[in-house]
Write an enzyme that holds these catalytic residues in place. Structure first.
Site, PDB file in Angstrom:
ATOM      1  N   HIS A 190      28.264  12.742-113.241  1.00  0.00           N
ATOM      2  CA  HIS A 190      26.994  13.453-113.160  1.00  0.00           C
ATOM      3  C   HIS A 190      27.201  14.901-113.542  1.00  0.00           C
ATOM      4  CE1 HIS A 190      23.301  15.232-111.554  1.00  0.00           C
ATOM      5  NE2 HIS A 190      22.783  14.027-111.690  1.00  0.00           N
ATOM      6  N   ASP A 224      20.670   3.289-105.983  1.00  0.00           N
ATOM      7  CA  ASP A 224      20.088   4.594-105.647  1.00  0.00           C
ATOM      8  C   ASP A 224      20.637   5.619-106.629  1.00  0.00           C
ATOM      9  OD1 ASP A 224      18.690   3.634-103.393  1.00  0.00           O
ATOM     10  OD2 ASP A 224      20.519   3.756-102.190  1.00  0.00           O
ATOM     11  N   LEU A 225      19.795   6.102-107.523  1.00  0.00           N
ATOM     12  CA  LEU A 225      20.222   6.957-108.619  1.00  0.00           C
ATOM     13  C   LEU A 225      20.984   8.183-108.116  1.00  0.00           C
ATOM     14  CD1 LEU A 225      20.107   7.475-111.682  1.00  0.00           C
ATOM     15  CD2 LEU A 225      17.957   8.700-111.288  1.00  0.00           C
ATOM     16  N   ASP A 226      22.197   8.355-108.623  1.00  0.00           N
ATOM     17  CA  ASP A 226      23.050   9.508-108.325  1.00  0.00           C
ATOM     18  C   ASP A 226      23.363   9.657-106.838  1.00  0.00           C
ATOM     19  OD1 ASP A 226      23.034  10.135-111.034  1.00  0.00           O
ATOM     20  OD2 ASP A 226      21.283  11.429-110.850  1.00  0.00           O
ATOM     21  N   GLU A 227      23.313   8.551-106.099  1.00  0.00           N
ATOM     22  CA  GLU A 227      23.586   8.603-104.660  1.00  0.00           C
ATOM     23  C   GLU A 227      24.809   7.772-104.278  1.00  0.00           C
ATOM     24  OE1 GLU A 227      22.057  10.468-102.504  1.00  0.00           O
ATOM     25  OE2 GLU A 227      20.465  11.205-103.799  1.00  0.00           O
TER      26      GLU A 227
END
Length: 282
Positions: A190, A224-227
């Site tokens: 990310h 869960d996006l970017d989690e």
């Protein structure tokens, strides 16, 4: 013939686990070369990574004996021969800094991976892939073709026997279904120090806010996006003289380094999942 192995395990904590594991290995002719363990008092879980040499049993026999040993301890475990490089597939879009870095480290012998294929929704890096003699698969993705594209991607991943999938700046959000299929074996980089500056153009957001630190985060892919569980993070300093281009260049260097460390640790079986967190035996 003596082979080197890496055993990783986690289980409910109890007295004597280190003794039990080392005793099992001794009983089966294993010579411990490296060992690390961690007790998570918050969850009551025990984690361990052991590298050992063994010439008395073949891998199939060791795995069979380990299964019987692990069951009463409620252990989740895996055993890998160190001589076997981890089969890996890389996904990329139009920014190639992480892709180029991983390919160079691999060919230089700095990453214990076996890069089997590169998948991209653009054609930009087919020549780079060819220069490393890695098969390149161009699979365009649109809203209308996303399901078919992901089915083809997964087909390639499975055909290559990939134990690791790296999103090296692949700018498509994976579906929940594909995230589930790749759980625990897909790493994303990310372009910010999570959780700050999520979404598009993070360096423009950072520049607009006048930040003094920019960073990057490597994490496992989840629905869960970017989690997903974080594997590695790093930052680099910035100041008021930096342009967006300067921040972007410095950020891309950080992304490449962070992703390379995450891939290295994963491929050396140093990362164990601990719920939404990770345990890393460096």
């Amino acid at each position: 013939m003596t082979q080197a192995y890496i055993l990783t395990l986690s289980c409910p904590d109890r007295l004597g686990l280190v003794h039990a594991v080392s005793g099992f290995l001794l009983e089966h002719g294993g010579n411990i070369e490296e060992a690390a363990q961690y007790n998570d008092h918050a969850t009551g879980l025990f984690f361990m990574r052991v590298q050992f040499a063994c010439g008395d049993h073949d891998p199939a026999t060791l795995k069979s004996r380990l299964a019987a040993f692990a069951e009463p301890h409620q252990m989740r475990w895996s055993l890998h021969a160190t001589a076997e490089a981890m089969k890996t597939v890389l996904l990329v879009s139009k920014e190639g800094h992480c892709l180029n870095d991983l390919l160079f480290r691999w060919k230089s012998g700095l990453l214990p991976v076996d890069i089997r294929a590169i998948i991209s929704n653009h054609r930009d890096f087919y020549q780079l892939a060819a220069s490393y003699n890695v098969p390149f698969h161009h699979i365009p993705v649109t809203a209308a073709t996303k399901a078919q594209a992901e089915a083809r991607q997964y087909e390639i991943i499975e055909a290559e026997g990939a134990e690791l999938v790296v999103l090296a700046r692949y700018m498509q959000v994976l579906s929940n279904d594909l995230c589930t299929k790749l759980a625990g074996r897909a790493i994303n980089i990310h372009h910010s120090f999570l959780p700050s500056f999520k979404g598009a153009k993070p360096y423009y957001q950072a520049h607009d806010r006048g930040v003094k630190l920019i960073g990057a985060t490597a994490h496992y892919v989840t629905a869960d996006l970017d989690e997903g569980p974080i594997i590695e993070q790093d930052v680099t300093r910035a100041d008021h003289t930096d342009t967006v281009d300067a921040l972007t260049a410095r950020g891309r260097d950080t992304e490449s380094q962070v992703l390379a460390r995450a891939v290295k640790w994963h491929s050396e079986h140093r990362v164990l999942l601990n719920g939404h967190k990770t345990v890393i035996f460096r």
